[in-house]
Design a protein around this motif. Structure first.
Motif, PDB file in Angstrom:
ATOM      1  N   ALA A   1      10.596   5.257   9.305  1.00  9.61           N
ATOM      2  CA  ALA A   1      11.262   4.165  10.034  1.00  9.61           C
ATOM      3  C   ALA A   1      12.785   4.234   9.863  1.00  9.61           C
ATOM      4  CB  ALA A   1      10.743   2.817   9.543  1.00  9.61           C
ATOM      5  N   MET A   2      13.203   4.858   8.770  1.00  9.05           N
ATOM      6  CA  MET A   2      14.630   4.907   8.485  1.00  9.05           C
ATOM      7  C   MET A   2      15.392   5.731   9.520  1.00  9.05           C
ATOM      8  SD  MET A   2      16.303   5.712   4.815  1.00  9.05           S
ATOM      9  CE  MET A   2      15.063   4.871   3.876  1.00  9.05           C
TER      10      MET A   2
ATOM     11  N   MET B   1      20.329   4.030   7.419  1.00 11.05           N
ATOM     12  CA  MET B   1      19.833   3.247   6.283  1.00 11.05           C
ATOM     13  C   MET B   1      20.336   1.810   6.322  1.00 11.05           C
ATOM     14  SD  MET B   1      19.653   4.434   2.410  1.00 11.05           S
ATOM     15  CE  MET B   1      18.526   3.655   1.294  1.00 11.05           C
ATOM     16  N   ALA B   2      21.583   1.611   6.702  1.00 10.30           N
ATOM     17  CA  ALA B   2      22.161   0.259   6.737  1.00 10.30           C
ATOM     18  C   ALA B   2      22.756   0.024   8.130  1.00 10.30           C
ATOM     19  CB  ALA B   2      23.223   0.103   5.657  1.00 10.30           C
ATOM     20  N   PRO B   3      21.887  -0.324   9.094  1.00  5.24           N
ATOM     21  CA  PRO B   3      22.331  -0.378  10.497  1.00  5.24           C
ATOM     22  C   PRO B   3      23.521  -1.311  10.734  1.00  5.24           C
ATOM     23  CG  PRO B   3      19.947  -0.679  10.340  1.00  5.24           C
ATOM     24  CD  PRO B   3      20.476  -0.687   8.947  1.00  5.24           C
TER      25      PRO B   3
ATOM     26  N   LEU C   1       1.756   6.250   1.117  1.00 10.61           N
ATOM     27  CA  LEU C   1       1.741   6.050   2.566  1.00 10.61           C
ATOM     28  C   LEU C   1       2.813   5.029   2.966  1.00 10.61           C
ATOM     29  CD1 LEU C   1       0.510   6.631   5.323  1.00 10.61           C
ATOM     30  CD2 LEU C   1      -1.168   4.815   4.895  1.00 10.61           C
ATOM     31  N   GLY C   2       2.925   3.972   2.163  1.00  9.30           N
ATOM     32  CA  GLY C   2       3.952   2.959   2.431  1.00  9.30           C
ATOM     33  C   GLY C   2       5.350   3.559   2.387  1.00  9.30           C
ATOM     34  N   LEU C   3       5.546   4.422   1.420  1.00  4.43           N
ATOM     35  CA  LEU C   3       6.855   5.068   1.266  1.00  4.43           C
ATOM     36  C   LEU C   3       7.130   6.016   2.430  1.00  4.43           C
ATOM     37  CD1 LEU C   3       9.311   5.343  -0.469  1.00  4.43           C
ATOM     38  CD2 LEU C   3       8.066   6.847  -2.008  1.00  4.43           C
ATOM     39  N   LEU C   4       6.099   6.736   2.859  1.00  9.37           N
ATOM     40  CA  LEU C   4       6.260   7.638   4.007  1.00  9.37           C
ATOM     41  C   LEU C   4       6.618   6.847   5.266  1.00  9.37           C
ATOM     42  CD1 LEU C   4       6.085  10.555   5.082  1.00  9.37           C
ATOM     43  CD2 LEU C   4       3.668  10.137   5.568  1.00  9.37           C
ATOM     44  N   LYS C   5       5.964   5.705   5.448  1.00  7.48           N
ATOM     45  CA  LYS C   5       6.263   4.859   6.609  1.00  7.48           C
ATOM     46  C   LYS C   5       7.717   4.380   6.588  1.00  7.48           C
ATOM     47  CE  LYS C   5       1.676   2.977   7.687  1.00  7.48           C
ATOM     48  NZ  LYS C   5       0.767   1.850   7.414  1.00  7.48           N
ATOM     49  N   LEU C   6       8.166   3.970   5.392  1.00  3.19           N
ATOM     50  CA  LEU C   6       9.557   3.526   5.255  1.00  3.19           C
ATOM     51  C   LEU C   6      10.513   4.653   5.615  1.00  3.19           C
ATOM     52  CD1 LEU C   6       9.489   1.510   1.903  1.00  3.19           C
ATOM     53  CD2 LEU C   6       9.861   0.588   4.205  1.00  3.19           C
ATOM     54  N   PHE C   7      10.206   5.819   5.092  1.00  4.90           N
ATOM     55  CA  PHE C   7      11.061   6.973   5.330  1.00  4.90           C
ATOM     56  C   PHE C   7      11.141   7.300   6.823  1.00  4.90           C
ATOM     57  CE2 PHE C   7      11.036  11.574   6.115  1.00  4.90           C
ATOM     58  CZ  PHE C   7      12.320  11.880   5.698  1.00  4.90           C
TER      59      PHE C   7
ATOM     60  N   HIS D   1      13.359   0.223   9.006  1.00  5.79           N
ATOM     61  CA  HIS D   1      12.552   0.125   7.775  1.00  5.79           C
ATOM     62  C   HIS D   1      12.435  -1.305   7.266  1.00  5.79           C
ATOM     63  CE1 HIS D   1      16.689   1.339   7.204  1.00  5.79           C
ATOM     64  NE2 HIS D   1      16.711   0.815   6.000  1.00  5.79           N
ATOM     65  N   LEU D   2      13.457  -2.140   7.494  1.00  9.96           N
ATOM     66  CA  LEU D   2      13.352  -3.520   7.012  1.00  9.96           C
ATOM     67  C   LEU D   2      12.384  -4.339   7.867  1.00  9.96           C
ATOM     68  CD1 LEU D   2      17.057  -4.243   6.006  1.00  9.96           C
ATOM     69  CD2 LEU D   2      15.097  -4.009   4.470  1.00  9.96           C
ATOM     70  N   ASP D   3      12.205  -3.931   9.128  1.00  7.30           N
ATOM     71  CA  ASP D   3      11.268  -4.641  10.019  1.00  7.30           C
ATOM     72  C   ASP D   3       9.823  -4.482   9.564  1.00  7.30           C
ATOM     73  OD1 ASP D   3      13.588  -5.033  11.398  1.00  7.30           O
ATOM     74  OD2 ASP D   3      13.163  -3.552  12.966  1.00  7.30           O
ATOM     75  N   LEU D   4       9.553  -3.484   8.718  1.00  7.83           N
ATOM     76  CA  LEU D   4       8.181  -3.260   8.254  1.00  7.83           C
ATOM     77  C   LEU D   4       7.751  -4.334   7.245  1.00  7.83           C
ATOM     78  CD1 LEU D   4       8.182   0.631   7.727  1.00  7.83           C
ATOM     79  CD2 LEU D   4       7.401  -0.659   9.719  1.00  7.83           C
ATOM     80  N   ASN D   5       8.728  -5.122   6.766  1.00  7.98           N
ATOM     81  CA  ASN D   5       8.451  -6.179   5.794  1.00  7.98           C
ATOM     82  C   ASN D   5       7.642  -5.689   4.592  1.00  7.98           C
ATOM     83  OD1 ASN D   5       9.795  -8.344   7.116  1.00  7.98           O
ATOM     84  ND2 ASN D   5       8.137  -8.387   8.620  1.00  7.98           N
TER      85      ASN D   5
END
Ligand code: ADP
Ligand code: MG
Length: 392
Positions: A333-334, A302-304, A325-331, A339-343
């Motif tokens: 990517a985590m 979560m906090a690389p 869908l946005g939330l699933l993508k974040l999850f 996840h922060l790269d997804l902007n």
């Protein structure tokens, strides 16, 4: 600022607190088959204490004669270490007691600190037996380093110490709702997340924080360790423990707020946060989550950039309006910490020294280190390098 590494001097003796219910219920077997042989090989003596109920470990470390052990290890999930940290801070001699090197041996379904320490040591991602082997190896080496703790205070007067995380909303709900999938081990969080996505809730409240960038340094108030007599009482599994006299179960501990580390960055709840704090203008959130270590689980970075003692809470908040869908993508990517790269415009990240959260209603539960906390106004701040942890 120099890093004050420490090394346990040989021969050393470790108290191992073990939650037999943690994770998939294998902790005792894992101790016998994996941990014990390594400790024996490395000539590390241990006292094993199997917990019988919630808060057993907390009561033990609150009252034990800690001079018997050079370190206190926890073979369980993060929840049992949370008990140990709070038990130590509830002692009259907390200032000395909290410096006892602690060790996390992952045996639970949530082993975030173990995954973080494995990451800091430069090891590749590991889980289950492999992660446990790595952490037991750290214990055999005996190196320990300072770790930050966060003090949390609630409007109703609770005071807690946290080494991992504070959360409200989506992520906390996943943690709590997935408890029933404990048998799945770490996979419980994936199953829980997909399930929670179906019933996405909005959490309303005011979030304020002190960014690391705008903060000044913190000082701690000195306390006085007290000498007390000890006597013997048997531990759950027959090992004698030196226990200090203590109040009957359920009796609140004597207050000693005066000697607790001073929350120099916080003001009482009836006062607005200091002017140099940031108040988030939006008041509808999907999730608010502050993590102080890199990993939320073996598969969640979560906090690389987080470190054991970076003086920061890594505060994430996800504002309402994000799609499922946005939330699933974040999850997803985590897992790799991207996840922060997804902007995602709804996701905000800021390293902070302190925060305050004032929920507008008592919606859902909050979590502290993965353990539930009734929803109410809460604020907290980092205490730099307050405890010590066995690390690679
Ligand atoms: P997990 O990672 O599987 O959640 P934890 O070690 O975090 O495992 O423990 C989960 C909860 O179990 C904690 O709240 C802890 O207080 C509680 N607990 C500790 N010992 C016992 C026990 N012997 N029986 C039941 N619950 C316990
Ligand atoms: Mg847990």
């Amino acid at each position: 600022e120099g890093v004050t590494w420490g090394l346990l001097s040989r021969p050393y003796h470790v108290l191992v607190l073990l939650n037999p219910q943690s994770g998939t219920g294998q902790a005792l077997q894992l101790f016998r088959s994996l941990v014990q042989p390594m400790l024996v090989e490395a000539d590390v003596a241990f006292t094993l204490c199997v917990t019988e109920r919630p808060n057993h470990a907390r009561e033990l470390v609150r009252a034990a004669d800690l001079s018997r052990w050079d370190a206190v290890a926890v073979l369980a999930g993060d929840g049992l270490l949370y008990e140990v940290v709070n038990g130590l801070m509830e002692r009259q001699d907390w200032q000395a007691a909290i410096k006892k090197p602690l060790c996390t041996l992952p045996g639970g379904s949530g082993n975030a600190l173990a995954a973080s320490i494995n990451h800091y040591a430069g090891n590749t991602r590991a889980s289950k037996e492999e992660l446990l082997t790595n952490c037991t190896y750290f214990l055999c080496k005996g190196l320990h380093a300072p770790m930050d703790l966060v003090s949390l205070s609630t409007a109703s007067g609770k005071r807690l110490y946290s080494f991992l995380s504070f959360g409200w909303g989506f992520i906390s709900d996943v943690d709590i709702a997935s408890e029933k999938y404990r048998q799945l081990g770490n996979a419980r969080f994936t199953v829980g997340t997909i399930q929670q996505l179906a019933g996405l809730k909005v959490y309303k409240g005011r979030l304020s924080y002190l960014p690391v960038e705008t903060s000044s340094s913190v000082s701690s108030a000195p306390g006085s360790p007290s000498e007390q007599n000890s006597h013997h009482v048997p531990c759950s599994n027959g090992h004698p423990l030196h226990i200090l006299p203590q109040p009957a179960p359920g009796v609140p501990r004597p207050p000693h707020e005066g000697s607790w580390p001073e929350d120099s960055l916080l003001v009482p709840f009836d006062q607005p946060v200091p002017k140099h704090w940031t108040v988030v203008p939006e008041e509808e959130f999907i999730s608010i989550f502050a993590i102080y270590q890199s990993h939320l689980g073996a598969d969640f970075t979560m906090a690389p950039t987080a470190k054991l003692h970076d003086g920061s809470m890594h505060l994430f908040f996800l504002k309402a309006g994000v799609s499922r869908l946005g939330l699933l993508k974040l999850f997803l990517a985590m897992e790799k910490g991207t996840h922060l790269d997804l902007n995602c415009p709804h996701l905000h990240y800021v390293p902070v020294r302190a925060f305050r959260l004032e929920p507008f209603a008592s919606t859902g539960l909050m979590t502290v280190d993965g353990e539930p906390l009734a929803c109410e106004p809460v604020q907290g701040q980092v205490h730099d390098q307050l405890c010590r942890i066995i690390s690679g």
